[in-house]
Motif scaffolding. Structure first.
Motif, short mmCIF file in Angstrom:
data_model
loop_
_atom_site.label_atom_id
_atom_site.label_comp_id
_atom_site.label_asym_id
_atom_site.label_seq_id
_atom_site.Cartn_x
_atom_site.Cartn_y
_atom_site.Cartn_z
N TYR A 245 -1.96 1.83 -9.55
CA TYR A 245 -0.58 2.00 -9.15
C TYR A 245 -0.36 3.43 -8.69
O TYR A 245 -1.06 4.36 -9.13
CB TYR A 245 0.36 1.70 -10.33
N LEU A 246 0.60 3.63 -7.82
CA LEU A 246 0.94 4.97 -7.33
C LEU A 246 1.32 5.86 -8.51
O LEU A 246 2.17 5.50 -9.33
CB LEU A 246 2.12 4.87 -6.36
N ILE B 23 0.84 -1.20 0.00
CA ILE B 23 0.00 0.00 0.00
C ILE B 23 0.88 1.25 0.00
O ILE B 23 1.69 1.46 0.90
CB ILE B 23 -0.94 0.02 1.22
N GLU B 24 0.71 2.08 -1.01
CA GLU B 24 1.49 3.32 -1.12
C GLU B 24 0.73 4.52 -0.55
O GLU B 24 1.31 5.37 0.12
CB GLU B 24 1.85 3.59 -2.59
N ARG B 25 -0.57 4.59 -0.85
CA ARG B 25 -1.32 5.78 -0.45
C ARG B 25 -2.81 5.47 -0.55
O ARG B 25 -3.24 4.75 -1.44
CB ARG B 25 -0.95 6.94 -1.39
N SER C 72 1.98 -0.41 -4.90
CA SER C 72 3.27 -0.47 -5.60
C SER C 72 3.15 -1.41 -6.79
O SER C 72 2.29 -2.30 -6.84
CB SER C 72 4.36 -0.96 -4.66
N ARG C 73 4.05 -1.23 -7.74
CA ARG C 73 4.05 -2.08 -8.94
C ARG C 73 4.54 -3.49 -8.63
O ARG C 73 4.41 -4.39 -9.45
CB ARG C 73 4.90 -1.44 -10.04
N GLN D 196 1.57 -1.58 -17.90
CA GLN D 196 1.88 -0.23 -17.45
C GLN D 196 0.81 0.38 -16.54
O GLN D 196 1.12 1.19 -15.68
CB GLN D 196 2.08 0.70 -18.66
N GLU D 197 -0.44 0.04 -16.76
CA GLU D 197 -1.52 0.67 -16.03
C GLU D 197 -2.37 -0.37 -15.30
O GLU D 197 -2.45 -1.52 -15.69
CB GLU D 197 -2.41 1.48 -16.98
#
Length: 198
Positions: free
Chosen positions: A128-129, A48-50, A75-76, A102-103
């Motif tokens: 993704y972030l 979890i990034e955000r 995150s990727r 990519q997405e």
């Protein structure tokens, strides 16, 4: 016998879940906090990034569909299949999938039932972030109450025409959102830009 949601056509779903706008509910913020807490408990924290409350319910005073939108950025390196499984175990239903190398854009919901909306309704946008427009638009509306008021008036004008056409309702708001998101990016510069490592 009541059909399950997966058995319903798009037209049937739009009839069951119409566009309904309501005055801002001060409890939306608490709904978000509770759901954020549950997400943090259900998912691997290392991915979890955000997490952000986005959409109209994140803007005080703004007329909105009573649906709390949450942007969960990961995150990727995250295991998408595991996260998707954990979200389903936590009561989320996958509505939309757009995934490539990519997405990532998975949209989940909670609070949609075969009999209509539950008392609390959520949309979860899993991505993704990145430097997402929704964050800038939200912040701009909060900083500019008059623009937020104009946005509310636009939505109110569209409500009757697009009551049972969610795609049409979304499309009819696009020019307004695009215009003010561009202004937001000028004002806030690179507020949400990610410094990617080489």
């Amino acid at each position: 016998m009541t059909k399950s949601l997966s058995e319903m056509s798009l037209e049937e779903l739009w009839q069951l879940f119409p566009i309904i706008l309501k005055k801002h509910n001060s409890e939306y913020k608490e709904w978000y906090r509770e759901e954020k807490k549950d997400l943090l408990a259900a998912l691997p924290k290392k991915y979890i990034e955000r997490i952000n409350h986005i959409g109209s319910t994140a803007v005080p005073g703004l007329l909105a569909k009573p649906t709390v939108d949450i942007l969960l950025e990961i995150s990727r390196e995250a295991g998408i299949a595991k996260i998707e499984a954990e979200l389903k175990n936590a009561g989320w239903t996958l509505m939309h999938r757009n995934e490539d190398s990519q997405e990532l854009n998975l949209v989940f919901n909670k609070g949609y039932t075969p009999h209509g909306f539950a008392d609390k309704v959520f949309h979860l946008h899993l991505r993704y972030l990145d430097d997402w427009d929704e964050l800038y638009f939200r912040d701009y509306l909060i900083a500019h109450p008059k623009i937020a008021e104009n946005y509310g008036a636009l939505k109110k004008n569209l409500e009757a025409e697009y009551k049972n056409n969610r795609d049409g309702y979304t499309e009819a708001k696009t020019n307004f959102i695009t215009k003010w998101t561009a202004e937001a990016r000028k004002d806030f510069k690179n507020k949400y830009k990610i410094n990617k490592k080489d």
